[in-house]
Write a protein that holds these residues in place. Structure first.
Motif, short mmCIF file in Angstrom:
data_model
loop_
_atom_site.label_atom_id
_atom_site.label_comp_id
_atom_site.label_asym_id
_atom_site.label_seq_id
_atom_site.Cartn_x
_atom_site.Cartn_y
_atom_site.Cartn_z
N ARG B 2 -0.20 -11.63 -10.82
CA ARG B 2 -1.53 -12.16 -11.14
C ARG B 2 -2.63 -11.22 -10.64
NH1 ARG B 2 -3.90 -16.60 -8.33
NH2 ARG B 2 -5.89 -16.90 -9.36
N THR B 3 -2.37 -10.60 -9.49
CA THR B 3 -3.36 -9.66 -8.97
C THR B 3 -3.43 -8.42 -9.84
OG1 THR B 3 -1.67 -9.51 -7.28
CG2 THR B 3 -3.87 -10.06 -6.56
N ALA B 6 -5.52 -9.26 -12.60
CA ALA B 6 -6.93 -9.31 -12.22
C ALA B 6 -7.53 -7.91 -12.15
CB ALA B 6 -7.09 -10.01 -10.87
N VAL B 7 -6.75 -6.98 -11.56
CA VAL B 7 -7.22 -5.59 -11.49
C VAL B 7 -7.41 -5.04 -12.90
CG1 VAL B 7 -6.61 -3.25 -10.79
CG2 VAL B 7 -6.13 -5.15 -9.25
N ILE B 81 -12.18 1.05 -1.96
CA ILE B 81 -10.73 1.00 -1.76
C ILE B 81 -10.41 0.31 -0.43
CG2 ILE B 81 -10.50 3.24 -0.60
CD1 ILE B 81 -8.04 3.37 -2.87
N LEU B 83 -11.82 -2.36 0.81
CA LEU B 83 -11.69 -3.80 0.59
C LEU B 83 -10.51 -4.12 -0.32
CD1 LEU B 83 -15.37 -5.03 0.35
CD2 LEU B 83 -13.65 -5.63 2.03
N LEU B 84 -10.22 -3.22 -1.24
CA LEU B 84 -9.09 -3.44 -2.15
C LEU B 84 -7.79 -3.43 -1.37
CD1 LEU B 84 -8.22 -3.74 -5.12
CD2 LEU B 84 -8.12 -1.26 -5.26
N LEU B 85 -7.61 -2.43 -0.50
CA LEU B 85 -6.34 -2.28 0.20
C LEU B 85 -6.21 -3.19 1.41
CD1 LEU B 85 -5.59 1.55 0.00
CD2 LEU B 85 -4.95 -0.28 -1.54
N THR B 86 -7.32 -3.82 1.85
CA THR B 86 -7.18 -4.80 2.91
C THR B 86 -7.05 -6.22 2.34
OG1 THR B 86 -9.57 -4.85 3.19
CG2 THR B 86 -8.34 -3.47 4.71
N SER B 87 -7.11 -6.33 1.01
CA SER B 87 -6.78 -7.60 0.39
C SER B 87 -5.27 -7.66 0.26
CB SER B 87 -7.40 -7.69 -1.02
OG SER B 87 -8.80 -7.65 -0.93
N PRO B 88 -4.72 -8.89 0.18
CA PRO B 88 -3.26 -8.98 0.08
C PRO B 88 -2.76 -8.55 -1.30
CG PRO B 88 -4.24 -11.15 0.04
CD PRO B 88 -5.36 -10.20 0.27
N VAL B 89 -2.93 -7.28 -1.61
CA VAL B 89 -2.55 -6.74 -2.91
C VAL B 89 -1.51 -5.66 -2.67
CG1 VAL B 89 -3.38 -5.52 -4.95
CG2 VAL B 89 -4.86 -7.14 -3.79
N ARG B 90 -0.42 -5.69 -3.44
CA ARG B 90 0.58 -4.63 -3.27
C ARG B 90 0.11 -3.37 -3.97
NH1 ARG B 90 3.00 -9.36 -4.32
NH2 ARG B 90 4.45 -10.18 -2.78
#
Lengths: 321, 237
Positions: B2-3, B6-7, B81, B83-90
């Protein structure tokens, strides 16, 4: 993962060291943050605050050491740890081509929130951060202060257990600074907050506990009140005298402006630590006192880089405008 | 997943809300249109699209990197990046999401060219085989080109560098087979197999060979894999 005894420890950092080049940006940093606590990192620019925060939030791993957040290792169990964090980086990087509400919706989806929940929370955070009239505005057109609010809004959107804010009031106007501090204090009632600042009064105002970080090391850790007391403190001199300690000690104490004298013997040398009121230079008076008693003054020096010196490097007054 | 969606969705909105993408689309249509007319300009015109395919593959050497250069380089430049990489996103969700967005834009660009074969079907009697297979080849080739662009965009925060490097790599890969005549034996075989052009040729002639499909899919997978690894390693730098 969480053990019974550590239940109220939200963040635990042990032995954090990080190198960008040969010089460590931070070295052997250890601290704990309890659940619901507001902890402040205080230090001059370049002290290692941002590096520490980037490690806590899982943006980069430490060269050495370990951080757990809510019981999860931020490197090994990064995804679980990152779910618990809301982060406001120092420069507030935002997608300038997006509108406020759609940006928040995007960040909410990245945090794995349900669409219904996102919608509800967006209207809540827009309220809390007072972005009401701007939710359809393109972020690129907002002023610095409003971008800061959008940054805070995205950090609290998913109601994270831990809120990490790097210099949350830098570069915004004084009225907004006051509002932002109030907001952080309110947030701190439910959440664990870690924030950094180089402004001493700000940290004392908001935080329950302060870590002073200097050249990559934690040099002091205390409540703001205790730190303030230590700050009113004193300059220190180290004096070596050839003479009987039983007589030298009271003689030094009699010098006007001296608040405290302690004596220790180090490799057969009589060393006295003399604390004097801040801002006074008593080297002249002390040397006179020693010599007029017929003792020999072997060494007299100011003690280097005390906590007070570090404080002096901090902004001790509010910047205006 | 789902992420990743979203991206992708966010990037698609950026593409379609951004003049840059339309300029790329316009140039693509202009150049491919020119090559299409070349097909028809002969004294004894042939109702085929072979020149169009050749032109499309060549112009994509420039346009695919132009579409992808922004995707990760800009995040690194602006700091978003963080904020992107500190979100729970693989990490793979970031790469795949961005890649899918560029693929969607490329596909819509290719779809706009469908009126060329439409004209042929209306005014002539073309052999449908090469037309279908050519489009399949074009899509496969385009996906591979985009994956190279994604990799270079991951490696740098400078969009110009990302563009130049991926265009260069793509150019070399595309024309590698022409170097086969210079070297001999094993190297000639290798260079010929690596070259994209030699794999694309069959598609435009109406041949669908699984060997070629496999080639383009593995190039795509290889570069996407490298991109994911590169993004991971970004955390360690």
């Amino acid at each position: 993962m969480t053990t019974e005894a550590n239940d109220d420890v939200m963040i635990q950092a042990s032995g954090l060291t990080h190198y960008y080049g040969p010089q460590p940006a931070i070295e052997d940093v250890n601290f704990k943050v309890k659940r619901g606590e507001i902890l402040g990192f205080l230090g001059p620019n370049g002290a290692g605050k941002t590096t520490t925060m980037r490690i806590i939030t899982g943006f980069m791993p430490p060269s050495q050491g370990k951080v757990t957040l809510g019981g999860y290792d931020v490197v090994e169990q990064s995804l679980q740890a990152r779910r618990k964090v809301g982060y406001l980086p120092e420069t507030v990087p935002l997608y300038t081509e997006m509108a406020v509400a759609s940006y928040l919706r995007y960040m909410g989806t990245l945090r794995g929130m349900e669409p219904k929940r996102i919608k509800q929370r967006i209207s809540e955070v827009i309220d809390v951060c007072r972005l009401g009239d701007y939710h359809k505005t393109i972020i690129g057109k907002l002023s610095k202060g409003f971008r800061q609010r959008v940054g805070i809004a995205q950090a609290i959107l998913h109601e994270p257990e831990v809120l990490v804010m790097d210099e949350p009031t830098i570069g915004i106007d004084p009225i907004q600074v006051v509002e932002t501090r109030k907001l952080i204090q309110d947030l701190g009632k439910q959440q664990t907050v870690v924030l950094s600042s180089h402004i001493l009064p700000e940290v004392s105002m908001i935080c329950e506990r302060v870590l002073i970080i200097h050249q990559g090391r934690i040099v002091a850790e205390d409540t703001p009140d205790n730190l303030a007391q230590r700050l009113q403190g004193v300059d220190q001199l180290q004096v070596e005298v050839g003479g009987p300690p039983a007589e030298v000690l009271p003689a030094l104490k009699r010098v006007k402006g001296v608040t405290e004298v302690t004596h220790r013997r180090q490799q057969n040398r009589e060393i006295y630590s003399v604390k004097v009121q801040q801002g006074q230079d008593l080297r002249d008076e002390i040397s006179r006192a020693v010599i007029s008693n017929g003792w020999s003054l072997l060494n007299l020096q100011q003690v280097g880089m005390s906590l007070e010196d570090i404080f002096l490097r901090l902004t001790t007054q509010e910047e205006l405008g | 997943m789902r992420t990743a969606q979203a991206v992708a969705w966010k990037e698609i909105q950026v593409y379609f809300g951004n003049p840059m993408a339309y300029i790329v689309g316009l140039i693509f249509l202009a150049v491919t249109g020119f090559f299409f007319v070349l097909d028809l300009g002969d004294p004894f015109p042939e109702a085929s699209l072979s020149n169009f395919y050749q032109g499309a593959t060549i112009i994509l050497i420039l346009l695919a990197p132009a579409l992808t250069m922004r995707l990760l380089a800009e995040e690194q430049k602006l700091g978003t990046i963080e904020l992107l990489l500190t979100s729970p996103v693989r990490d793979w969700e970031v790469i795949i999401g961005k890649y899918l967005a560029s693929l969607v834009f490329l596909l819509s660009m290719i779809m706009l060219t469908l009126y060329y074969p439409l004209l042929l079907f209306i005014f002539a009697d073309p052999d449908p085989g090469p037309i279908y297979s050519g489009y399949l080849g074009l899509i496969l080739y385009g996906s591979a080109a985009l994956s190279i662009g994604i990799l270079t965009s991951t490696l740098t925060s400078n969009q110009i560098v990302a563009f130049v490097v991926s265009a260069g790599v793509l150019l070399l890969l595309f024309f590698a087979n022409t170097g086969a005549g210079v070297v001999g034996g094993f190297w000639a075989t290798l260079v010929n197999e690596v070259g994209m052009n030699s794999h694309f040729g069959d598609f435009s002639r109406g041949v669908i060979d699984t060997k070629h499909i496999f080639y383009f899919l593995s190039v795509t997978a290889f570069f996407l894999f490298l991109s994911i690894r590169a993004l991971e390693s970004r955390r360690w730098r």
